[in-house]
Structures are given as C-alpha cells and as structure tokens.
Design a protein around this motif. Structure first.
Motif, PDB file in Angstrom:
ATOM      1  N   ALA A  46       0.828  -1.209   0.000  1.00  0.00           N
ATOM      2  CA  ALA A  46       0.000   0.000   0.000  1.00  0.00           C
ATOM      3  C   ALA A  46       0.859   1.254   0.000  1.00  0.00           C
ATOM      4  N   SER A  47       1.930   1.260   0.786  1.00  0.00           N
ATOM      5  CA  SER A  47       2.780   2.451   0.855  1.00  0.00           C
ATOM      6  C   SER A  47       3.433   2.748  -0.487  1.00  0.00           C
ATOM      7  N   ALA A  48       3.728   1.706  -1.271  1.00  0.00           N
ATOM      8  CA  ALA A  48       4.386   1.894  -2.560  1.00  0.00           C
ATOM      9  C   ALA A  48       3.448   2.501  -3.606  1.00  0.00           C
ATOM     10  N   TRP A  49       2.138   2.418  -3.383  1.00  0.00           N
ATOM     11  CA  TRP A  49       1.176   2.963  -4.333  1.00  0.00           C
ATOM     12  C   TRP A  49       0.946   4.459  -4.149  1.00  0.00           C
ATOM     13  N   PHE A  50       1.447   5.044  -3.058  1.00  0.00           N
ATOM     14  CA  PHE A  50       1.104   6.423  -2.740  1.00  0.00           C
ATOM     15  C   PHE A  50       2.354   7.266  -2.516  1.00  0.00           C
ATOM     16  N   ASP A  51       2.335   8.464  -3.089  1.00  0.00           N
ATOM     17  CA  ASP A  51       3.304   9.494  -2.729  1.00  0.00           C
ATOM     18  C   ASP A  51       2.653  10.505  -1.793  1.00  0.00           C
ATOM     19  N   ARG A  52       1.451  10.944  -2.130  1.00  0.00           N
ATOM     20  CA  ARG A  52       0.650  11.770  -1.232  1.00  0.00           C
ATOM     21  C   ARG A  52      -0.314  10.867  -0.457  1.00  0.00           C
ATOM     22  N   GLN A  53      -0.674  11.274   0.745  1.00  0.00           N
ATOM     23  CA  GLN A  53      -1.591  10.525   1.616  1.00  0.00           C
ATOM     24  C   GLN A  53      -1.070   9.111   1.923  1.00  0.00           C
ATOM     25  N   ARG A  54       0.245   8.960   1.926  1.00  0.00           N
ATOM     26  CA  ARG A  54       0.825   7.643   2.155  1.00  0.00           C
ATOM     27  C   ARG A  54       0.525   7.144   3.569  1.00  0.00           C
ATOM     28  N   ALA A  55       0.714   8.016   4.571  1.00  0.00           N
ATOM     29  CA  ALA A  55       0.488   7.598   5.953  1.00  0.00           C
ATOM     30  C   ALA A  55      -0.973   7.215   6.177  1.00  0.00           C
ATOM     31  N   LEU A  56      -1.896   7.977   5.550  1.00  0.00           N
ATOM     32  CA  LEU A  56      -3.311   7.649   5.683  1.00  0.00           C
ATOM     33  C   LEU A  56      -3.611   6.292   5.058  1.00  0.00           C
ATOM     34  N   ALA A  57      -3.040   6.030   3.883  1.00  0.00           N
ATOM     35  CA  ALA A  57      -3.286   4.753   3.209  1.00  0.00           C
ATOM     36  C   ALA A  57      -2.789   3.586   4.053  1.00  0.00           C
ATOM     37  N   VAL A  58      -1.570   3.695   4.592  1.00  0.00           N
ATOM     38  CA  VAL A  58      -1.028   2.631   5.422  1.00  0.00           C
ATOM     39  C   VAL A  58      -1.850   2.472   6.695  1.00  0.00           C
ATOM     40  N   SER A  59      -2.313   3.590   7.256  1.00  0.00           N
ATOM     41  CA  SER A  59      -3.132   3.528   8.468  1.00  0.00           C
ATOM     42  C   SER A  59      -4.456   2.829   8.208  1.00  0.00           C
ATOM     43  N   LEU A  60      -5.022   3.021   7.020  1.00  0.00           N
ATOM     44  CA  LEU A  60      -6.282   2.356   6.691  1.00  0.00           C
ATOM     45  C   LEU A  60      -6.080   0.848   6.543  1.00  0.00           C
ATOM     46  N   VAL A  61      -4.945   0.431   5.976  1.00  0.00           N
ATOM     47  CA  VAL A  61      -4.638  -1.005   5.940  1.00  0.00           C
ATOM     48  C   VAL A  61      -4.527  -1.545   7.360  1.00  0.00           C
ATOM     49  N   SER A  62      -3.821  -0.804   8.197  1.00  0.00           N
ATOM     50  CA  SER A  62      -3.672  -1.217   9.596  1.00  0.00           C
ATOM     51  C   SER A  62      -5.008  -1.226  10.326  1.00  0.00           C
ATOM     52  N   ALA A  63      -5.923  -0.332   9.926  1.00  0.00           N
ATOM     53  CA  ALA A  63      -7.236  -0.296  10.572  1.00  0.00           C
ATOM     54  C   ALA A  63      -7.992  -1.603  10.373  1.00  0.00           C
ATOM     55  N   GLY A  64      -7.694  -2.309   9.277  1.00  0.00           N
ATOM     56  CA  GLY A  64      -8.311  -3.620   9.089  1.00  0.00           C
ATOM     57  C   GLY A  64      -7.949  -4.572  10.210  1.00  0.00           C
ATOM     58  N   LEU A  65      -6.704  -4.474  10.683  1.00  0.00           N
ATOM     59  CA  LEU A  65      -6.302  -5.299  11.823  1.00  0.00           C
ATOM     60  C   LEU A  65      -7.106  -4.922  13.057  1.00  0.00           C
ATOM     61  N   GLY A  66      -7.365  -3.635  13.218  1.00  0.00           N
ATOM     62  CA  GLY A  66      -8.126  -3.187  14.373  1.00  0.00           C
ATOM     63  C   GLY A  66      -9.589  -3.588  14.331  1.00  0.00           C
ATOM     64  N   MET A  67     -10.093  -3.903  13.144  1.00  0.00           N
ATOM     65  CA  MET A  67     -11.484  -4.336  13.033  1.00  0.00           C
ATOM     66  C   MET A  67     -11.682  -5.791  13.442  1.00  0.00           C
ATOM     67  N   ALA A  68     -10.577  -6.513  13.603  1.00  0.00           N
ATOM     68  CA  ALA A  68     -10.668  -7.947  13.904  1.00  0.00           C
ATOM     69  C   ALA A  68     -11.524  -8.253  15.141  1.00  0.00           C
TER      70      ALA A  68
END
Length: 406
Positions: free
Chosen positions: A122-144
């Motif tokens: 996910a981080s490799a797909w973004f130059d802008r909003q990179r931290a938000l994109a990675v955080s959203l992937v991580s949020a999937g873990l938090g939904m467990a």
C-alpha cells in the motif's frame, strides 16, 4: 485510473488483515470451549498464540522478501491458503501438541503474509496521503475484534468448537483467495521489471540492497523502537481484563474496557495517519509513543469504570496510532523497492516484544500477586522507546546504493 487503484490495494490489505488477525485472535473466544471439550489446559492452549506470534515475525520477514521479488499477489494467495488450512487442520487436531503447532505455525505464517507485505505494498502505491493509506490497511487489523470474534461466538452458540473453527477456515478460503487476485505492484515498480529486491538485481544508483539496508543505522533504530514499543504495550493490552477485575470491576465491565481500547485504536490509526501526512511520521511517532507510555502509567491509579474507560481510550488511541507509522518510516528511509523485506524484518523483531510482554506480565502477577510491576516496567520500556525514537537519523538520500545522511 492507476492512481485510484491504490485504494483498491488498501481495501484488500485491510480485508486480509482483518480476517487474518481476527482468526488468530479468535483463540480467546475458543479458549473455554476447547478446554471443556478436550480437557487440555488453558495454559497449553494459550501457548498456541505465543507460537503464532513467533511464526508471524518470521513469516513477515520471509513474505516481505517474497513480495519484493515476485509481487504481492502470490503472497496474498499463499497467506489465504495457509490461514484456511491452519484452521481446518486445527479443528481436527486430536492432541494438544498438534493443535499448538498447526494453529500457531500456520496462522502465524499467514498473518505474517498479511501484515508487513500488505502495508508495504500500500505504501508503494502512494506518494501523497501515504500515511493515511497505510493507516487504513492497519485499521483492518483493528477491526478484527468486532468482526471475526463475534462471528466465532455466533457459530459457537449452535455448534461445537471443531465445527465452528472449520467453518471459519472455509470462509477464509472463500473470501481471501479471490481477494488476493486483485493485488498487484504499483506501475512504477512493474515497469522497472523483474526483481525488486536488490541484491544481484540491484542497479547502482537505485538505492541500497537489502543487506545494506538491514545493516544501516536507520534500520537498527527503526527495529529497536518497534521492539520497545510492542514490548511496552503487549502486557497491558493482554492483561487489561484481568487487571480490571482485580481492581473490582465485573467481568462484563472489564471486557467492555478491552473493547473500548480496541475501538480507540481504530481512531488512533486514522488520526495519527492524517497528522503524519501533514507533519511527518517521526514527530508524530514520538508524540504517540510518549502518550502510550503515560497512558500505561495512568492504569496504576485507575479504579472505577469511568477511570478505566478514560485511560483505555487514550491508550488504545496511542498504541493503535503508532503502529502504521513504522511502515511509513521504512518507506521514507528505504524506498519502495525493498520495502517488504525491510519492514518484514522490523516486524519480525517487534513480534519478539509482542510474544514476550504477555508472558512476563503473567509471571510478574504470579510472583508478586499484583500487576503494578508490569505497568511500571512497561512505563519504563515505553519511555525507552521514546528515547530511541529521538535518535532516528535524518531522512537519507539514496545515492549509488548507499544510505547517506541528508
């Protein structure tokens, strides 16, 4: 169109993390039914989680390397196969040792495929909003905790534990394998061709090789901070229900504290992700680590339900928020080509902290009859993580395959 496809990668990564981590942590829901149905000790059953964390660490490193070399799709497919296979085989295990090895090794290796490689991709797909994109992937873990665990409990209300675990394994195959087909490298890396991992395929001027990166000061500080952070919060997270009950809360109220902590972690991932995009990952990480340490210390005087809720909300926001920032820093320091290998290695080190914290916390309580020692030692380790994070070198320029200070 290609730019927008990055959000598809984010969604798939979040889905995989949610199902993978949720399946692994559903062991807490299965604990009593398995113990009652087999006569195995709760300590022995819980040991499967320790094995899973260790396997997750090794798997994160290995699958990160595979992702750099061959792309994320094969990693996602392999993770889905491993997760479903582990659950199906564990549901049929006839001895405690067989259950520990199958559940721990298969599920840990599967979650290792979903955590570091998906965040790196996910981080490799973004130059802008990179931290938000990675955080959203991580949020999937938090939904467990609010998805797979309730589903497991619903299955257990009408079936025995073996049938329930078998069903979760079949559902994991049905959902994860098609989803993995949507994974792909960003166009920039795809056009660069062949091997992305460096080593023999590295081209001078394109950045460091994995060997150079893993031996650099930047990586050592990243891994040490990640380890200390996880070692600090693992014990308080795992033992919060028991600690709340020791302090006089009912079992239901204690579980609600744990749930609030997890929900706050979702908000923390999004909040700190947005702040990191605006102000940089390093200062936000340092602030989050400091907040985490202070919240750990604040558990000591907490006694009433309202106090526990307040501390749990801050603690969850802090520990949930800092976790994606390590991936952002790895991307900033080392670039996208070897991101999976580097972040996978850092995750492997952090998993040692996650595996150690709960066991040490339990030993402290058994030895002294109190959780005060656990919280005080976790507070000290948490402040140590802050101190280590201050030593992060300036962001480097990648020049002729070497990491150099800016």
């Amino acid at each position: 169109m290609e730019r927008h496809y990055g959000w598809v990668i984010v969604a798939v990564g979040a889905l995989m993390g949610c199902i993978g981590m949720g399946s692994m942590f559903s062991l807490a829901v299965f604990l009593d039914p398995i113990a009652n149905g087999t006569g195995w000790s709760r300590t022995g059953i819980s040991a499967a989680m320790t094995i899973a964390f260790l396997a997750m660490g090794g798997g994160a490193f290995f699958w990160g390397w595979v992702s750099d070399r061959h792309g994320p799709r094969i990693v996602g497919i392999a993770g889905g196969i491993l997760l479903g296979t582990g659950l199906v085989l564990a549901s049929q295990a006839r001895s405690l040792l067989a259950f520990q090895l199958v559940y721990g090794l298969f599920l840990g290796a599967a979650v290792g495929a979903f955590f570091a490689p998906m965040m790196a991709t996910a981080s490799a797909w973004f130059d802008r909003q990179r931290a938000l994109a990675v955080s959203l992937v991580s949020a999937g873990l938090g939904m467990a905790p609010v998805t797979v665990a309730p589903f497991a409990q619903w299955l257990l209300s009408g079936h025995d534990w073996r049938t329930a675990q078998l069903v979760i394994g079949l559902v994991a195959w049905a959902v994860l394998l098609p989803a993995a087909l949507l994974l792909r490298r960003p166009p920039a890396l795809t056009l660069a061709g062949g091997s992305m991992a460096g080593g023999a395929g590295a081209v001078a001027g394109e950045g460091p090789t994995p060997r150079q990166a893993l031996g650099s000061r930047q990586f050592l500080v990243l891994a040490a901070t990640f380890f200390a952070c996880c070692l600090a919060h693992a014990g308080p997270i795992f033992h919060v229900v028991s600690y709340a009950m020791v302090c006089g809360l009912s079992a239901m109220a204690a579980v609600s504290v744990y749930s609030l902590q997890g929900l706050a972690g979702l908000g923390g991932r999004l909040l700190l992700g947005v702040l990191a995009d605006r102000h940089g990952a390093k200062p936000v990480l340092i602030g989050g680590l400091l907040l985490q340490a202070l919240a750990i210390g604040a558990f000591l005087p907490a006694r009433g339900l309202g106090e526990f809720y307040a501390v749990a909300a801050v603690f969850g926001l802090a520990y949930g928020g800092v976790m994606p920032l390590y991936a952002v820093l790895a991307r900033d320091y080392f670039g996208p080509r070897i991101m999976g290998t580097v972040f996978g290695a850092a995750t492997m080190v952090s998993c040692l902290g996650m595996a150690t914290g709960p066991a040490v916390g339990g030993w402290i309580f058994d030895r002294f009859g109190s959780y005060a020692g656990m919280h005080l030692s976790s507070l000290a380790i948490g402040l140590g993580a802050v101190a280590i994070a201050f030593t992060f070198p300036p962001l480097p320029r990648l020049r002729a395959g070497r990491l150099e200070p800016a």
